[in-house]
Design an enzyme around this catalytic site. Structure first.
Site: not given
Ligand SMILES: Nc1ncnc2c1ncn2[C@@H]1O[C@H](COP(=O)(O)OP(=O)(O)OP(=O)(O)O)[C@@H](O)[C@H]1O
Ligand SMILES: [Mg+2]
Length: 442
Positions: A11, A49, A51, A53, A59, A62, A409
């Site tokens: 991210e 994704r 977005y 924030d 952000e 990937t 996801w």
């Molecule tokens: N099972 C998994 N194991 C490791 N990485 C994963 C898995 N599933 C998804 N990802 C990766 O985790 C990341 C999630 O990104 P996201 O920004 O949605 O994070 P978040 O921590 O869930 O939320 P936020 O950033 O909104 O707090 C992406 O890069 C995605 O590819």
């Molecule tokens: Mg994030």
């Protein structure tokens, strides 16, 4: 469980500036997205994704990748997508009489000291106790900035190896990422919670240099594998990880003694050397799965050369590959010409991270041969080897048929119908998804 092929994602939050306030600039940036999706939180065609924030930092997260080079290609696609949006936003503003460039910075600290992150996500097994793993990993991650920091000029302390070192407040924590631990243990696996965990590393810098990015993630992959395999390391637990994190950022020699919890001292360079030596051996034993041997070999080669450069304090062998060394060399050139205190230095420090290919200082250095690349092109289609491919196909079919859908996801859903849950991030085929897509075409 050892994951030689491991799901990972990065991210990246970007700094933004322009003629208008960051909030208004971000609004212009996301205009085409809002026009198309009625939202500032969307999944792009390549399954990543995109977005906005809180705090107006765009952000990109990937898609799930399972190969180091693939991950870099997706990370670069994030830059490319945001750069396109910035170019469009500049034009939209100009059409309304608002003149001036829009800047997107892939760095981690803005001019008034706000910090934004670059988070790495690594899949690990449910059988791993994340706290235990974290404890073993912490000395590696705290010292990793020596090889992977992006460097910065601090207003008070001169050149720091890492941007995030001063911004992280805890070792391991399950609280929100806002408390900024090195490792966040919040239990959100984005997958089958009986089998998997997602380890969320918060401490890293965003990298402009592709070789540095590969070293940052690649060395972490190797260390994770070794810990999963139960290899024994000397006890490297530090007495005060967070103070050490700050101290290491201020010590380019890596030779400052750090207090070990169980008595005695060790240096940051020695900690990295221990992990590196183990990784060299591990590399000869590990099965050839996941990231290719050639790519891991390059990671090890650069890791070794970087540690030697730090030990000898002669950076010449890696100062086109390691972010903070590339930047330091550049800043020294300016300081020699203009003096240490010239305001131009802070400007160069910032514009190093400008993602615009024809304008950003890092990109300029690349063209001049002063920054090496890894020859990776931005990847605009979803990874074919992970769950992301299902999301990619679903999104493409929805776009083609004009079907309103919602995805995250782990879910794919045609609006108004039941969603399909995809709990295995390794899975690339699913009949239920085929059915959803077939349903759209009808
Ligand atoms: N099972 C998994 N194991 C490791 N990485 C994963 C898995 N599933 C998804 N990802 C990766 O985790 C990341 C999630 O990104 P996201 O920004 O949605 O994070 P978040 O921590 O869930 O939320 P936020 O950033 O909104 O707090 C992406 O890069 C995605 O590819
Ligand atoms: Mg994030």
């Amino acid at each position: 469980m050892i994951f030689h092929r491991r799901i990972m994602g990065v991210e990246t939050e970007y700094g933004i500036s322009g003629a208008l306030s960051p909030e208004d600039t971000a609004r212009y940036l996301f205009r085409p997205i809002v026009a198309k999706y009625s939202s500032t939180n969307v999944f792009a065609p390549n399954s990543s994704r995109l977005y906005l924030d809180v705090g107006s930092h765009p952000e990109i997260a990937t898609a799930e990748c399972d190969d180091l080079r693939q991950l870099l290609a997706h990370e670069k696609a994030g830059d490319a997508m945001l750069n396109d949006l910035a170019v469009q936003a500049e034009a939209a503003q100009a059409a309304e009489g608002i003149e001036g460039p829009i800047y997107l910075f892939k760095n981690n600290v803005d001019s008034v000291g706000n910090s934004y992150g670059c988070h790495e996500n690594y899949l690990i097994g449910r059988d791993m106790v994340l706290k235990t793993l974290g404890k073993q990993l912490l000395p590696f991650l705290v010292t990793r900035q020596l090889t992977s920091g992006a460097g910065m000029l601090s207003a008070t302390d001169g050149f720091l190896v890492s941007q995030r070192a001063d911004q992280v407040w805890e070792g391991i924590s399950s609280a929100t990422t806002r408390s900024r631990p090195v490792i966040n243990t919040r239990d959100e696996p984005h997958g089958d919670s009986k089998k998997y965990r997602r380890m969320h590393v918060i401490v890293g810098d965003s990298n402009m240099s592709e070789p540095t990015f590969l070293l940052k993630v690649g060395s972490t992959l190797l260390v994770l594998e070794m810990l999963e395999a139960g290899l024994t390391f000397p006890d490297l637990e530090l007495q005060n990880s967070i103070l050490d994190l700050r101290a290491i950022a201020r010590d380019r020699t890596g030779r400052l003694p750090l207090q070990l919890k169980n008595g005695g001292t060790i240096t940051a360079l020695e900690i990295q050397e221990i992990f590196y030596e183990h990784a060299l051996k591990w590399f000869t034993e590990r099965p050839d799965e996941g990231t290719s041997r050639a790519d891991l070999e390059r990671v090890l080669d650069l890791w070794g050369r970087t540690l030697t450069a730090i030990r000898t304090q002669d950076y010449a062998a890696v100062d086109t590959e390691i972010d903070w060394m590339i930047k330091l060399k550049l800043l020294r050139r300016y300081a020699d010409k203009l003096g240490e205190d010239h305001p131009k230095l802070a400007q160069v420090d910032l514009t190093y991270h400008d993602i615009r290919p024809d304008r950003g200082v890092f990109h300029l250095l690349t063209r001049k041969g002063l920054a090496a690349t890894a020859d990776v092109e931005p990847e605009m289609t979803a990874p074919a080897t992970t769950r992301a491919t299902l999301r990619g196909k679903f999104l493409a079919a929805a776009e083609e048929t004009g079907t309103p859908v919602t995805v995250d996801w782990t879910h794919l859903k045609i609006n108004g119908a039941e969603s399909v849950e995809l709990l295995d991030p390794f899975s690339t085929v699913d009949e239920r998804v085929d059915e959803l897509i077939a349903g759209m075409a009808r």
